[in-house]
Design a protein around this motif. Structure first.
Motif, PDB file in Angstrom:
ATOM      1  N   PHE A 193      -6.688 -28.063  -3.980  1.00 52.90           N
ATOM      2  CA  PHE A 193      -7.195 -26.697  -3.846  1.00 52.90           C
ATOM      3  C   PHE A 193      -6.987 -25.923  -5.146  1.00 52.90           C
ATOM      4  N   ALA A 194      -5.793 -26.026  -5.722  1.00 54.08           N
ATOM      5  CA  ALA A 194      -5.502 -25.328  -6.975  1.00 54.08           C
ATOM      6  C   ALA A 194      -6.432 -25.820  -8.089  1.00 54.08           C
ATOM      7  N   GLY A 195      -6.604 -27.130  -8.167  1.00 47.97           N
ATOM      8  CA  GLY A 195      -7.509 -27.689  -9.167  1.00 47.97           C
ATOM      9  C   GLY A 195      -8.945 -27.265  -8.941  1.00 47.97           C
ATOM     10  N   SER A 196      -9.354 -27.189  -7.675  1.00 49.28           N
ATOM     11  CA  SER A 196     -10.710 -26.742  -7.347  1.00 49.28           C
ATOM     12  C   SER A 196     -10.929 -25.303  -7.798  1.00 49.28           C
ATOM     13  N   MET A 197      -9.925 -24.471  -7.588  1.00 48.51           N
ATOM     14  CA  MET A 197     -10.042 -23.080  -8.016  1.00 48.51           C
ATOM     15  C   MET A 197     -10.121 -22.989  -9.537  1.00 48.51           C
ATOM     16  N   VAL A 198      -9.333 -23.796 -10.248  1.00 51.65           N
ATOM     17  CA  VAL A 198      -9.395 -23.820 -11.710  1.00 51.65           C
ATOM     18  C   VAL A 198     -10.792 -24.243 -12.154  1.00 51.65           C
TER      19      VAL A 198
ATOM     20  N   LEU B  79      -2.200 -31.154 -13.207  1.00 51.47           N
ATOM     21  CA  LEU B  79      -1.420 -29.942 -13.463  1.00 51.47           C
ATOM     22  C   LEU B  79      -0.060 -29.993 -12.772  1.00 51.47           C
ATOM     23  N   PHE B  80      -0.041 -30.461 -11.518  1.00 53.46           N
ATOM     24  CA  PHE B  80       1.218 -30.524 -10.785  1.00 53.46           C
ATOM     25  C   PHE B  80       2.180 -31.504 -11.448  1.00 53.46           C
ATOM     26  N   LYS B  81       1.658 -32.598 -11.990  1.00 55.62           N
ATOM     27  CA  LYS B  81       2.529 -33.555 -12.692  1.00 55.62           C
ATOM     28  C   LYS B  81       3.049 -32.968 -13.988  1.00 55.62           C
ATOM     29  N   VAL B  82       2.167 -32.322 -14.770  1.00 54.89           N
ATOM     30  CA  VAL B  82       2.572 -31.726 -16.039  1.00 54.89           C
ATOM     31  C   VAL B  82       3.609 -30.622 -15.817  1.00 54.89           C
TER      32      VAL B  82
ATOM     33  N   LEU C 213      -8.240 -34.143  -9.046  1.00 53.59           N
ATOM     34  CA  LEU C 213      -7.822 -34.727 -10.324  1.00 53.59           C
ATOM     35  C   LEU C 213      -7.159 -33.678 -11.214  1.00 53.59           C
ATOM     36  N   ILE C 214      -7.782 -32.517 -11.321  1.00 52.62           N
ATOM     37  CA  ILE C 214      -7.243 -31.442 -12.153  1.00 52.62           C
ATOM     38  C   ILE C 214      -5.898 -30.970 -11.600  1.00 52.62           C
TER      39      ILE C 214
ATOM     40  N   PHE D  13       0.148 -32.925   2.178  1.00 48.78           N
ATOM     41  CA  PHE D  13       0.252 -31.497   1.908  1.00 48.78           C
ATOM     42  C   PHE D  13       0.180 -31.226   0.412  1.00 48.78           C
ATOM     43  N   GLN D  14       0.932 -31.952  -0.380  1.00 48.39           N
ATOM     44  CA  GLN D  14       0.923 -31.738  -1.823  1.00 48.39           C
ATOM     45  C   GLN D  14      -0.450 -32.043  -2.404  1.00 48.39           C
ATOM     46  N   ASP D  15      -1.078 -33.111  -1.937  1.00 47.75           N
ATOM     47  CA  ASP D  15      -2.413 -33.443  -2.437  1.00 47.75           C
ATOM     48  C   ASP D  15      -3.413 -32.352  -2.099  1.00 47.75           C
ATOM     49  N   LEU D  16      -3.335 -31.802  -0.888  1.00 48.88           N
ATOM     50  CA  LEU D  16      -4.266 -30.743  -0.492  1.00 48.88           C
ATOM     51  C   LEU D  16      -4.048 -29.489  -1.331  1.00 48.88           C
TER      52      LEU D  16
END
Length: 107
Positions: A76-81, A52-55, A47-48, A69-72
């Motif tokens: 992953f980026a959101g999980s790290m945040v 972020l990718f949309k913004v 979700l995060i 691929f984009q969802d993964l």
């Protein structure tokens, strides 16, 4: 907004993968943060990261792999945040409770 069962299953799989990868990166352990925590972090991260990718208008279109691929990557980026925020909050709470213990011991 109506969700299909297949879409929910894909979100669970992507969330589990992203959360597991993020957990492994942070803990340097194969099991990461644990099965259920990995899943929760991955789903919240999806979700995060998606937001972020949309913004930020990030599009990782690679033909047929576009959605997966984009969802993964975004999950992953959101999980790290999320893990970084979790780490900062827990560290701040520990410092605050530690300083409160010292304050209460001296009248």
């Amino acid at each position: 907004m109506k969700f299909e069962l297949a879409q929910i299953v894909v979100w669970l799989i992507v969330g589990a993968l992203a959360g597991s990868l993020a957990g492994m990166v942070v803990t340097f352990k194969k099991e990461g943060l644990g099965r259920w925590t990995n899943l929760g972090v991955g789903l919240a991260g999806a979700l995060i990261g998606g937001g972020l990718f949309k913004v930020l208008n990030i599009n990782l279109a690679l033909g047929e792999l576009n959605v997966s691929f984009q969802d993964l990557v975004s999950a992953f980026a959101g999980s790290m945040v999320l893990i970084i925020i979790w780490w900062i909050v827990s560290k701040t709470r520990r410092r605050k409770s530690h300083s409160n213990e010292h304050d209460s011991s001296h009248p």
